[in-house]
Motif scaffolding. Structure first.
Motif, PDB file in Angstrom:
ATOM      1  N   GLU A 205     -36.168  46.910 -53.335  1.00  0.00           N
ATOM      2  CA  GLU A 205     -36.351  46.328 -54.660  1.00  0.00           C
ATOM      3  C   GLU A 205     -35.132  46.570 -55.533  1.00  0.00           C
ATOM      4  O   GLU A 205     -34.688  45.673 -56.273  1.00  0.00           O
ATOM      5  N   GLN A 206     -34.588  47.771 -55.466  1.00  0.00           N
ATOM      6  CA  GLN A 206     -33.418  48.106 -56.280  1.00  0.00           C
ATOM      7  C   GLN A 206     -32.210  47.271 -55.872  1.00  0.00           C
ATOM      8  O   GLN A 206     -31.463  46.780 -56.733  1.00  0.00           O
ATOM      9  N   GLN A 207     -32.017  47.100 -54.585  1.00  0.00           N
ATOM     10  CA  GLN A 207     -30.883  46.317 -54.115  1.00  0.00           C
ATOM     11  C   GLN A 207     -31.063  44.837 -54.404  1.00  0.00           C
ATOM     12  O   GLN A 207     -30.092  44.128 -54.676  1.00  0.00           O
ATOM     13  N   GLU A 208     -32.298  44.367 -54.354  1.00  0.00           N
ATOM     14  CA  GLU A 208     -32.557  42.978 -54.731  1.00  0.00           C
ATOM     15  C   GLU A 208     -32.189  42.756 -56.197  1.00  0.00           C
ATOM     16  O   GLU A 208     -31.613  41.722 -56.556  1.00  0.00           O
ATOM     17  N   GLY A 209     -32.513  43.742 -57.040  1.00  0.00           N
ATOM     18  CA  GLY A 209     -32.144  43.645 -58.443  1.00  0.00           C
ATOM     19  C   GLY A 209     -30.636  43.604 -58.629  1.00  0.00           C
ATOM     20  O   GLY A 209     -30.120  42.836 -59.453  1.00  0.00           O
ATOM     21  N   LEU A 210     -29.922  44.427 -57.859  1.00  0.00           N
ATOM     22  CA  LEU A 210     -28.464  44.430 -57.936  1.00  0.00           C
ATOM     23  C   LEU A 210     -27.897  43.100 -57.459  1.00  0.00           C
ATOM     24  O   LEU A 210     -26.978  42.545 -58.082  1.00  0.00           O
ATOM     25  N   ARG A 211     -28.447  42.585 -56.371  1.00  0.00           N
ATOM     26  CA  ARG A 211     -27.978  41.299 -55.842  1.00  0.00           C
ATOM     27  C   ARG A 211     -28.201  40.183 -56.857  1.00  0.00           C
ATOM     28  O   ARG A 211     -27.319  39.342 -57.074  1.00  0.00           O
ATOM     29  N   ASP A 212     -29.360  40.194 -57.506  1.00  0.00           N
ATOM     30  CA  ASP A 212     -29.647  39.171 -58.518  1.00  0.00           C
ATOM     31  C   ASP A 212     -28.704  39.289 -59.705  1.00  0.00           C
ATOM     32  O   ASP A 212     -28.250  38.279 -60.260  1.00  0.00           O
ATOM     33  N   TYR A 213     -28.393  40.528 -60.087  1.00  0.00           N
ATOM     34  CA  TYR A 213     -27.449  40.742 -61.193  1.00  0.00           C
ATOM     35  C   TYR A 213     -26.079  40.174 -60.845  1.00  0.00           C
ATOM     36  O   TYR A 213     -25.461  39.468 -61.654  1.00  0.00           O
ATOM     37  N   PHE A 214     -25.598  40.470 -59.652  1.00  0.00           N
ATOM     38  CA  PHE A 214     -24.314  39.925 -59.226  1.00  0.00           C
ATOM     39  C   PHE A 214     -24.343  38.398 -59.216  1.00  0.00           C
ATOM     40  O   PHE A 214     -23.394  37.743 -59.648  1.00  0.00           O
ATOM     41  N   ALA A 215     -25.436  37.840 -58.700  1.00  0.00           N
ATOM     42  CA  ALA A 215     -25.526  36.391 -58.531  1.00  0.00           C
ATOM     43  C   ALA A 215     -25.476  35.639 -59.855  1.00  0.00           C
ATOM     44  O   ALA A 215     -25.022  34.482 -59.902  1.00  0.00           O
ATOM     45  N   ARG A 216     -25.912  36.266 -60.932  1.00  0.00           N
ATOM     46  CA  ARG A 216     -25.942  35.562 -62.214  1.00  0.00           C
ATOM     47  C   ARG A 216     -24.822  36.009 -63.167  1.00  0.00           C
ATOM     48  O   ARG A 216     -24.796  35.567 -64.323  1.00  0.00           O
ATOM     49  N   THR A 217     -23.918  36.856 -62.683  1.00  0.00           N
ATOM     50  CA  THR A 217     -22.861  37.386 -63.543  1.00  0.00           C
ATOM     51  C   THR A 217     -21.509  36.801 -63.162  1.00  0.00           C
ATOM     52  O   THR A 217     -21.066  36.919 -62.012  1.00  0.00           O
TER      53      THR A 217
END
Length: 244
Positions: A205-217
């Motif tokens: 879950e934590q890594q998914e959150g990081l991946r989503d952050y990267f994807a939208r930044t």
């Protein structure tokens, strides 16, 4: 009634390496420590000759070990990784939880090194219950900012003398885990097998959150595809095998 897991003796594992890619980089130095549980602290350390590889200047700037020093004073890399794995397996057999800061890096690094030299894998020696202070901290704290071991040690008021020295880092990681469990009693009440399983889920879950952050930044979208969800170790590529 058995003691909560944070009252057990922890086995801490830490490496300094030639770089940050477990598929290609090598272990330079290693430590397995035993801490807590009412017993004296023990530490075992190794210096590898890195199998003839060069230690990049950037890595030396972090841990202070040069290629010349490793070649002169280090032991054969195959012997080092064998002894590290044996030491971990011995501690696990004695009932110690295995504490590893950012476990997917160190445990993947150990796995690839064992494969590289044709040495029995850790998974063939033992089945550790792994505790990762970074995963625990991300679960219990929503604060912003970096979560390096130095940051966690500062936040949980843990002494860290000689950061990027393997035994100091391993001992600090164990102390951070104890402090987290002592502060958040619900964590300490979770049986070890379930805690390990929960960390698999929390880390994903934590890594998914990081991946989503990267994807939208902007400026970081290229990093999203490199975020792995595996914990506590990244599975070996199918073609990975023993090589020199």
């Amino acid at each position: 009634m058995s003691a909560a897991w944070h009252r057990l003796t922890f086995a801490g594992l830490d490496f300094e390496t030639t770089g940050v890619d477990p598929e290609e980089d090598r272990i330079v130095s290693a430590a397995v420590v035993l801490r807590g549980g009412g017993r004296p602290t023990e530490r075992r350390t190794w210096l590898s000759d890195v199998g003839g590889m060069e230690i990049p200047a950037g890595a030396t700037a972090v841990h202070g070990i040069t290629t010349a020093h490793a070649r002169e004073y280090g032991r054969p890399a195959a012997e080092v990784v064998e002894e590290v794995a044996a030491s971990v397996a011995e501690a696990v057999a004695a009932g110690c939880p295995l504490v590893v800061m950012n476990a997917p890096f160190d445990l993947t690094m150990l796995d690839r090194e064992l494969r590289r030299y044709g040495v029995p894998l850790l998974a063939d020696r033992c089945t550790p219950y792994v505790i990762d202070p970074r995963v625990l901290d991300r679960k219990v704290s929503r604060r912003r900012g970096s979560r390096t071991l130095t940051d966690l040690a500062r936040h949980y008021v843990v002494e860290l003398h000689g950061a990027h020295t393997c035994d100091a880092d391993a001992l600090a990681a164990c102390a951070v885990v104890y402090k987290i469990a002592n502060r958040y009693k619900w964590l300490a009440s979770i049986p070890l097998p379930r805690l390990h399983a929960e960390q698999v889920r929390w880390a994903a879950e934590q890594q998914e959150g990081l991946r989503d952050y990267f994807a939208r930044t902007d400026g970081k979208r290229h990093l999203a595809q490199g975020v792995r969800l595996d914990w506590p170790m990244v599975p070996a590529p199918l073609m990975t095998g023993s090589r020199s």
